[in-house]
Scaffold this motif. Structure first.
Motif, mmCIF file in Angstrom:
data_model
loop_
_atom_site.group_PDB
_atom_site.id
_atom_site.type_symbol
_atom_site.label_atom_id
_atom_site.label_comp_id
_atom_site.label_asym_id
_atom_site.label_seq_id
_atom_site.Cartn_x
_atom_site.Cartn_y
_atom_site.Cartn_z
ATOM 1 N N SER A 443 0.154 -0.528 10.146
ATOM 2 C CA SER A 443 -0.001 -1.766 9.855
ATOM 3 C C SER A 443 -1.134 -2.370 10.385
ATOM 4 C CB SER A 443 1.198 -2.553 10.024
ATOM 5 O OG SER A 443 1.034 -4.041 9.869
ATOM 6 N N PHE A 448 -1.294 -0.621 5.455
ATOM 7 C CA PHE A 448 -0.413 -1.828 4.626
ATOM 8 C C PHE A 448 -0.338 -2.663 5.283
ATOM 9 C CE2 PHE A 448 2.653 -0.513 7.748
ATOM 10 C CZ PHE A 448 3.718 -1.426 7.395
ATOM 11 N N TRP A 585 1.944 3.885 2.805
ATOM 12 C CA TRP A 585 0.468 3.669 2.139
ATOM 13 C C TRP A 585 0.625 3.388 0.773
ATOM 14 C CZ3 TRP A 585 -0.766 7.545 -1.450
ATOM 15 C CH2 TRP A 585 -2.158 7.480 -2.063
ATOM 16 N N TYR A 587 3.048 1.659 -0.764
ATOM 17 C CA TYR A 587 3.563 0.227 -0.913
ATOM 18 C C TYR A 587 2.447 -0.406 -0.792
ATOM 19 C CZ TYR A 587 5.430 -4.226 0.519
ATOM 20 O OH TYR A 587 5.709 -5.603 0.540
ATOM 21 N N GLY A 588 1.437 -0.196 0.226
ATOM 22 C CA GLY A 588 0.258 -1.085 0.444
ATOM 23 C C GLY A 588 -0.656 -0.875 -0.623
ATOM 24 N N ARG A 591 1.480 -2.256 -4.731
ATOM 25 C CA ARG A 591 1.700 -3.822 -4.628
ATOM 26 C C ARG A 591 2.723 -3.980 -5.774
ATOM 27 N NH1 ARG A 591 1.691 -6.781 -0.198
ATOM 28 N NH2 ARG A 591 -0.283 -6.411 0.913
#
Length: 743
Positions: A443, A448, A585, A587-588, A591
């Motif tokens: 993070s 992400f 990764w 998820y970021g 979106r």
């Protein structure tokens, strides 16, 4: 000021008031309670066919599970097997593995009546317990005679306990007078039970004599004779007469003496000496009764005229122990001149605050503090924002400290031995923290992000913006800090472990306040906040740079896991970490979208499955050769070394203990320490508590240690061990080992 700020300020003020109002909660070492007050027994026979017995055990006292015996006093009553809760497992030097109780316990005893019309029930309830801090004494078995009304209120008929001897004398509570009906006879004081004399036979030998009343006996192998003066004179091999073979449940097959024994002792090198000084240590028991601790006497004999004077070798006279129990030596540092003294309530609060404050400097906490540093720097734009960050971070720290502490105290009160930092013995907890540190680092590296605020990163939850991020950053700080024991913490946590839950709660809150104090000062003292640099674009670079301590923390945790469960466990967690990184990764990057969530969830489940497999792996092999000159800890080897008069340095450590590793780097792994061991003839004994180990846990319990590190120095020729502080310096260790080695 917000309502939450007022709440925190009121909490701090309340702690101060309680520190003044509650000093009576701390146990005064000198006030020994009568046995029926130390172990307050009540009963309930309102349920037909079942009697409930409840003991309320005073703080600093414990009750033996195996010493509770319940008998029916009426022939028409048949008792079933009592149901007792599991006790706290403890290794007693003389009883072996036992279970003990603290706090409140309840036993259920089923019964049947020969005559259904019986209205009363008479029981004899015997129990036995000890006072576990200075002055350490154990009570003889105490019997209470209960007359219970079936289906109604119960009446307790208790013997009147003998008053406690003055604390300065060190005497134990020896029970009620022999004339009290139903109570066992009072054991004799040590000087009357083992009347000791020293006589001069000639200039080259002395005669030692013990005279015991009926049923008292003396151990041959527990007798030690040392010449203290003049220099050059030593005691030869004593000429023991034939004794009585005796099988002792604690010492095995041994030789004992009843009635009277005379022991000729030759003096080697006496030459023209006119007098000689002896230290004589001996131990004995009352048959089917108490065993006395080691008694020590100093003898000065005039070899010319044959006169002798006998006095105590120690200032304090020995105290009687419970039936079949010789007490464990009181840990040094628990009132016997060690580096840590016993504390009361006010001192425990102060030490907890100091310990929490120092915890900010420990290497195990620094990675998480980097999270908070970003948050604080970001809040430089607004004093209100700084206060909000500080308060929510403090709330997270307080809640986590209170929850973690009370869970440990609750488990101990339920009869299970557990120490501070013991969660790091669980591979599942280690693997989960690897994932957390990896997620935090990713993070901060920008892989992400949940929410747009720089400072609101910490883990999945701590990465959220606003108060939730600050709160869970505080929680994470406590979780990562738990394997560390900072200076001042040990005594405070030990006090909390032995205190009632409400007092323990205050101790852990004080630890949390100490940990959060620097950020509270920054948030509420504008002059300090103005010293911080102003936020700017450089903070993005700083945030990414601070991700690397998180990755290094994950590497350290993987190393600990390798020690616990081997390379297979490390490979599984690394594979799971890759799956977790891929999920974060994705998820970021994505979106949203159903397919995105499905893919992310599958990867996260795979990472969790890897942890579950690690949880089931067997412990790694520990057959390693020590390169630091140490030998593995075992109670048997320690006892052998002490019998041989060898000074011993015991080091209880763990791979996950950062304080332990810092001490090793600074002192224990240095050439100066190895030279010190050789110079003093000290044996270096090390116990590894990285994984669950009941033997080491029992040693920690014996010395009232809340966890590792624990360092104990045993002197040459016997004597109590000296407990050193948790943070070592070479000078302190050198002084302790030189004192243990003697002149």
């Amino acid at each position: 000021m917000t309502s939450f700020a007022r709440l925190v300020r009121n909490l701090v003020a309340g702690l101060g008031l309680l520190a003044v109002a509650l000093p009576s909660l701390a146990q005064d070492d000198g006030d020994l309670l009568p046995v029926t007050q130390a172990f307050r027994l009540t009963s309930d026979a309102s349920q037909p066919g079942m009697v409930k017995l409840h003991w309320r055990i005073a703080p600093d006292y414990y009750l033996y599970r195996g010493r509770i015996k319940i008998k029916a006093a009426d022939p028409g009553v048949t008792l079933g097997q009592p149901t007792l809760p599991d006790g706290l497992k403890k290794h007693d030097e003389y009883l072996g593995d036992v279970e003990i109780y603290h706090g409140d316990i309840e036993a259920s005893v089923p019964y049947t009546l020969a005559d259904a019309g019986t209205k009363t029930l008479a029981l004899d309830v015997q129990y036995q317990g000890c006072h576990e801090v200075e002055p350490k004494i154990c009570y003889p078995p105490n019997t209470e005679h209960l007359k219970l009304t079936i289906g109604g209120a119960s009446t307790i008929r208790s013997p009147s306990p003998a008053p406690a001897a003055p604390a300065a004398s060190g005497a134990a509570l020896l029970g009620a007078p022999a004339s009290t009906p139903g109570v066992e006879a009072q054991p004799l004081p040590a000087d009357q039970a083992f009347r000791f004399e020293a006589l001069v036979k000639d200039r080259q030998s002395v005669l030692l004599r013990w005279t015991m009343p009926k049923d008292y006996y003396l151990y041959r192998d527990k007798t030690q004779i040392t010449v203290t003066s003049p220099a050059g004179v030593s005691a030869g091999e004593p000429d023991w007469p034939s004794g009585t073979a005796h099988h002792d449940e604690h010492f095995g097959d041994t030789i004992v003496y009843f009635d009277q024994v005379e022991l000729p002792v030759p003096l080697q090198g006496a030459g023209s000496a006119t007098s000689v000084g002896l230290d004589v240590a001996y131990q004995g028991c009352l048959e089917n009764g108490i065993c006395y601790p080691v008694m020590k006497r100093h003898v000065t004999l005039d070899l010319a005229d044959g006169t002798a004077s006998v006095g105590a070798a120690d200032e304090a006279q020995p105290a009687a122990a419970p039936a079949d129990v010789a007490p464990t030596p009181p840990p040094a540092g628990m009132g016997t001149g060690g580096d840590e003294a016993p504390v009361g309530f006010i001192a425990a609060i102060g030490l907890a605050l100091l310990g929490g404050l120092v915890l900010n400097l420990m290497p195990c906490v620094l990675p998480v503090l980097s999270l908070k540093a970003v948050t604080v720097l970001e809040s430089g734009e607004s004093q209100t924002a700084a206060r909000r960050h500080a308060l929510w971070y403090t709330a997270g720290v307080l809640v986590a400290f209170a929850a973690l502490g009370l869970v440990i105290v609750g488990i101990r009160a339920a009869g299970h031995g557990i120490q501070w930092g013991a969660q790091f013995q669980q591979p599942l907890a280690i693997g989960l923290l690897v994932y957390v540190m990896l997620a935090v680092g990713l993070s901060m590296s920008g892989v992400f992000e949940i929410g747009g605020s720089l400072g609101n990163v910490g883990s999945g939850l701590a990465a959220r913006s606003g108060p939730v991020g600050d709160f869970f950053t505080g929680v994470l700080a406590v979780v990562v800090a738990s394997p560390c024991t900072a200076p001042f913490m040990g005594s405070a946590i030990a006090f909390a472990f032995a205190a009632p839950p409400a007092v323990a709660f205050l101790i852990f809150l004080a630890l949390g306040l100490g940990l959060a104090l620097p950020f509270l000062v920054i948030g509420f003292v504008p002059a300090v906040a103005r010293l911080l640099p102003r936020p700017g674009r450089w903070m993005e670079t700083l945030k990414q740079a601070l991700a690397f301590p998180m990755y290094l923390t994950a590497v350290w945790l993987l190393w600990v896991l390798t020690k616990q469960r081997g390379a297979d466990a490390t490979a599984l967690v690394l594979a799971g970490g890759v799956l977790l990184a891929m999920a974060l990764w994705w998820y970021g990057r994505s979106r949203g979208g159903r397919l995105s969530w499905v893919f992310t969830t599958v990867l996260a489940i795979g990472a969790a499955a890897a942890l579950w497999v690690v949880h089931g792996l067997p412990a790694a092999s520990t057959t390693t050769v020590a390169t630091d000159g140490s030998i593995p800890y075992s109670p048997e080897k320690l006892a052998e070394l002490r019998r041989n008069g060898t000074p011993v340095f015991v080091d209880m450590t763990a791979d996950w203990c950062i304080t332990c590793k810092a001490n090793e780097k600074a002192v224990l792994d240095t050439s100066a320490f190895k030279d010190l061991l050789k110079r003093t003839g000290t044996v270096y004994m090390k116990g590894d508590w990285t994984d669950v180990n009941g033997t080491i846990a029992a040693f920690l319990e014996q010395y009232h240690s809340v966890g590792v590190p624990l360092y104990v120095v045993y002197p040459k020729g016997g004597g109590d061990g000296r407990k050193l502080s948790t943070v070592l310096t070479y000078d302190r260790v050198e002084a302790a080992l030189q004192a243990a080695a003697g002149p």
